[in-house]
Design a protein around this motif. Structure first.
Motif, PDB file in Angstrom:
ATOM      1  N   ALA A  53      11.253  12.884 -22.966  1.00  0.00           N
ATOM      2  CA  ALA A  53      10.098  11.971 -22.963  1.00  0.00           C
ATOM      3  C   ALA A  53       9.779  11.502 -21.543  1.00  0.00           C
ATOM      4  N   ASP A  54      10.824  11.202 -20.756  1.00  0.00           N
ATOM      5  CA  ASP A  54      10.628  10.803 -19.364  1.00  0.00           C
ATOM      6  C   ASP A  54       9.957  11.920 -18.574  1.00  0.00           C
ATOM      7  N   LEU A  55      10.469  13.136 -18.733  1.00  0.00           N
ATOM      8  CA  LEU A  55       9.902  14.280 -18.025  1.00  0.00           C
ATOM      9  C   LEU A  55       8.457  14.526 -18.429  1.00  0.00           C
ATOM     10  N   ALA A  56       8.159  14.374 -19.712  1.00  0.00           N
ATOM     11  CA  ALA A  56       6.790  14.567 -20.191  1.00  0.00           C
ATOM     12  C   ALA A  56       5.859  13.506 -19.598  1.00  0.00           C
ATOM     13  N   LYS A  57       6.333  12.257 -19.503  1.00  0.00           N
ATOM     14  CA  LYS A  57       5.509  11.194 -18.929  1.00  0.00           C
ATOM     15  C   LYS A  57       5.229  11.460 -17.453  1.00  0.00           C
ATOM     16  N   ILE A  58       6.254  11.865 -16.714  1.00  0.00           N
ATOM     17  CA  ILE A  58       6.086  12.164 -15.293  1.00  0.00           C
ATOM     18  C   ILE A  58       5.106  13.321 -15.113  1.00  0.00           C
ATOM     19  N   ALA A  59       5.303  14.388 -15.875  1.00  0.00           N
ATOM     20  CA  ALA A  59       4.438  15.564 -15.755  1.00  0.00           C
ATOM     21  C   ALA A  59       2.995  15.253 -16.143  1.00  0.00           C
ATOM     22  N   SER A  60       2.805  14.537 -17.237  1.00  0.00           N
ATOM     23  CA  SER A  60       1.431  14.235 -17.659  1.00  0.00           C
ATOM     24  C   SER A  60       0.744  13.292 -16.674  1.00  0.00           C
ATOM     25  N   THR A  61       1.483  12.364 -16.095  1.00  0.00           N
ATOM     26  CA  THR A  61       0.911  11.464 -15.089  1.00  0.00           C
ATOM     27  C   THR A  61       0.489  12.253 -13.853  1.00  0.00           C
ATOM     28  N   TYR A  62       1.342  13.157 -13.416  1.00  0.00           N
ATOM     29  CA  TYR A  62       1.022  14.000 -12.257  1.00  0.00           C
ATOM     30  C   TYR A  62      -0.219  14.848 -12.533  1.00  0.00           C
ATOM     31  N   HIS A  63      -0.274  15.485 -13.687  1.00  0.00           N
ATOM     32  CA  HIS A  63      -1.427  16.328 -14.007  1.00  0.00           C
ATOM     33  C   HIS A  63      -2.704  15.506 -14.135  1.00  0.00           C
ATOM     34  N   ALA A  64      -2.592  14.309 -14.698  1.00  0.00           N
ATOM     35  CA  ALA A  64      -3.764  13.429 -14.784  1.00  0.00           C
ATOM     36  C   ALA A  64      -4.228  13.031 -13.390  1.00  0.00           C
ATOM     37  N   TRP A  65      -3.291  12.707 -12.510  1.00  0.00           N
ATOM     38  CA  TRP A  65      -3.620  12.317 -11.136  1.00  0.00           C
ATOM     39  C   TRP A  65      -4.309  13.463 -10.406  1.00  0.00           C
ATOM     40  N   ASN A 112      -7.532  15.290 -22.304  1.00  0.00           N
ATOM     41  CA  ASN A 112      -8.205  14.001 -22.092  1.00  0.00           C
ATOM     42  C   ASN A 112      -7.305  12.975 -21.417  1.00  0.00           C
ATOM     43  N   LEU A 113      -6.472  13.437 -20.482  1.00  0.00           N
ATOM     44  CA  LEU A 113      -5.607  12.537 -19.739  1.00  0.00           C
ATOM     45  C   LEU A 113      -6.377  11.969 -18.556  1.00  0.00           C
ATOM     46  N   VAL A 114      -6.312  10.663 -18.394  1.00  0.00           N
ATOM     47  CA  VAL A 114      -6.966   9.989 -17.282  1.00  0.00           C
ATOM     48  C   VAL A 114      -5.903   9.216 -16.516  1.00  0.00           C
ATOM     49  N   TYR A 115      -5.840   9.445 -15.206  1.00  0.00           N
ATOM     50  CA  TYR A 115      -4.830   8.759 -14.395  1.00  0.00           C
ATOM     51  C   TYR A 115      -5.141   7.273 -14.290  1.00  0.00           C
ATOM     52  N   GLN A 116      -4.099   6.459 -14.408  1.00  0.00           N
ATOM     53  CA  GLN A 116      -4.189   5.018 -14.162  1.00  0.00           C
ATOM     54  C   GLN A 116      -2.903   4.586 -13.467  1.00  0.00           C
ATOM     55  N   ASP A 117      -3.043   3.716 -12.459  1.00  0.00           N
ATOM     56  CA  ASP A 117      -1.856   3.147 -11.834  1.00  0.00           C
ATOM     57  C   ASP A 117      -1.093   2.361 -12.889  1.00  0.00           C
ATOM     58  N   GLU A 118       0.227   2.422 -12.822  1.00  0.00           N
ATOM     59  CA  GLU A 118       1.075   1.686 -13.760  1.00  0.00           C
ATOM     60  C   GLU A 118       2.150   0.958 -12.964  1.00  0.00           C
ATOM     61  N   PRO A 119       2.094  -0.374 -12.928  1.00  0.00           N
ATOM     62  CA  PRO A 119       3.080  -1.132 -12.152  1.00  0.00           C
ATOM     63  C   PRO A 119       4.509  -0.727 -12.515  1.00  0.00           C
ATOM     64  N   CYS A 126       3.823   4.142 -11.185  1.00  0.00           N
ATOM     65  CA  CYS A 126       3.020   4.996 -10.319  1.00  0.00           C
ATOM     66  C   CYS A 126       1.866   4.214  -9.691  1.00  0.00           C
ATOM     67  N   PHE A 127       1.465   4.659  -8.508  1.00  0.00           N
ATOM     68  CA  PHE A 127       0.350   4.056  -7.785  1.00  0.00           C
ATOM     69  C   PHE A 127      -0.228   5.116  -6.867  1.00  0.00           C
ATOM     70  N   SER A 128      -1.520   5.298  -6.916  1.00  0.00           N
ATOM     71  CA  SER A 128      -2.180   6.268  -6.062  1.00  0.00           C
ATOM     72  C   SER A 128      -2.783   5.518  -4.877  1.00  0.00           C
ATOM     73  N   ALA A 129      -2.135   5.650  -3.727  1.00  0.00           N
ATOM     74  CA  ALA A 129      -2.565   4.935  -2.524  1.00  0.00           C
ATOM     75  C   ALA A 129      -3.476   5.816  -1.686  1.00  0.00           C
ATOM     76  N   ASP A 130      -4.586   5.246  -1.240  1.00  0.00           N
ATOM     77  CA  ASP A 130      -5.446   5.982  -0.321  1.00  0.00           C
ATOM     78  C   ASP A 130      -4.947   5.772   1.109  1.00  0.00           C
ATOM     79  N   VAL A 131      -5.532   6.496   2.049  1.00  0.00           N
ATOM     80  CA  VAL A 131      -5.075   6.434   3.433  1.00  0.00           C
ATOM     81  C   VAL A 131      -5.189   5.020   3.996  1.00  0.00           C
ATOM     82  N   ALA A 132      -6.233   4.296   3.645  1.00  0.00           N
ATOM     83  CA  ALA A 132      -6.410   2.929   4.152  1.00  0.00           C
ATOM     84  C   ALA A 132      -5.265   2.026   3.698  1.00  0.00           C
ATOM     85  N   THR A 133      -4.842   2.184   2.461  1.00  0.00           N
ATOM     86  CA  THR A 133      -3.731   1.379   1.948  1.00  0.00           C
ATOM     87  C   THR A 133      -2.433   1.717   2.665  1.00  0.00           C
ATOM     88  N   VAL A 134      -2.189   3.011   2.882  1.00  0.00           N
ATOM     89  CA  VAL A 134      -0.981   3.432   3.596  1.00  0.00           C
ATOM     90  C   VAL A 134      -1.022   2.923   5.037  1.00  0.00           C
TER      91      VAL A 134
END
Length: 98
Positions: free
Chosen positions: A15-27, A37-44, A47-55
Motif C-alpha cells: 500500500a505504501d509503494l502504491a501510494k508513492i508510485a501513484s503520487t509520483y505519476h500524478a505529479w 483520474n489521479l490529480v497531484y496535491q501536496d500532502e503535509p 509530499c510537496f512540489s516546490a517551484d524554483v522560487a520556493t527552493v
C-alpha cells in the motif's frame, strides 16, 4: 510509512509503494495517471512540489523537512535541518540537551 520488521528495520508495504508510485505519476501527469483520474496535491508530511522560487527562498537547500513539513524536536529550527552534515547535526543535538 512502512512497518517495523524489528527495532532497526522498517519496510514499505504494498500500500505504501502504491501510494508513492501513484503520487509520483500524478505529479508527473503521466498517461496512466490521467487514465486513472489521479490529480497531484501536496500532502503535509508526505509530499510537496516546490517551484524554483520556493527552493531559492530556502537558499537552495533540499532537505525535505523544509518543504514537506515534519515535526522537529523542540529547540530545533526548520532552517537548521540539516545545515552541513554531521558536525552541524551534532551541534543542534547538543543545543537541545543544554
Amino acid at each position: 510509512m512502512g512497518e517495523m520488521v524489528d527495532r532497526t528495520e522498517r519496510i514499505l508495504t504494498e500500500a505504501d509503494l502504491a501510494k508513492i508510485a501513484s503520487t509520483y505519476h500524478a505529479w508527473r501527469g503521466t498517461e496512466s495517471a490521467q487514465e486513472a483520474n489521479l490529480v497531484y496535491q501536496d500532502e503535509p508530511g508526505f509530499c510537496f512540489s516546490a517551484d524554483v522560487a520556493t527552493v531559492r527562498e530556502h537558499e537552495y537547500a533540499l532537505a525535505p523537512a523544509r518543504y514537506v513539513g515534519v515535526d522537529l524536536p523542540v529547540g530545533v529550527e526548520p532552517h537548521a535541518v540539516p545545515r552541513s552534515g554531521p558536525a552541524a547535526l551534532m551541534k543542534d543535538l547538543y543545543a537541545i540537551f543544554d
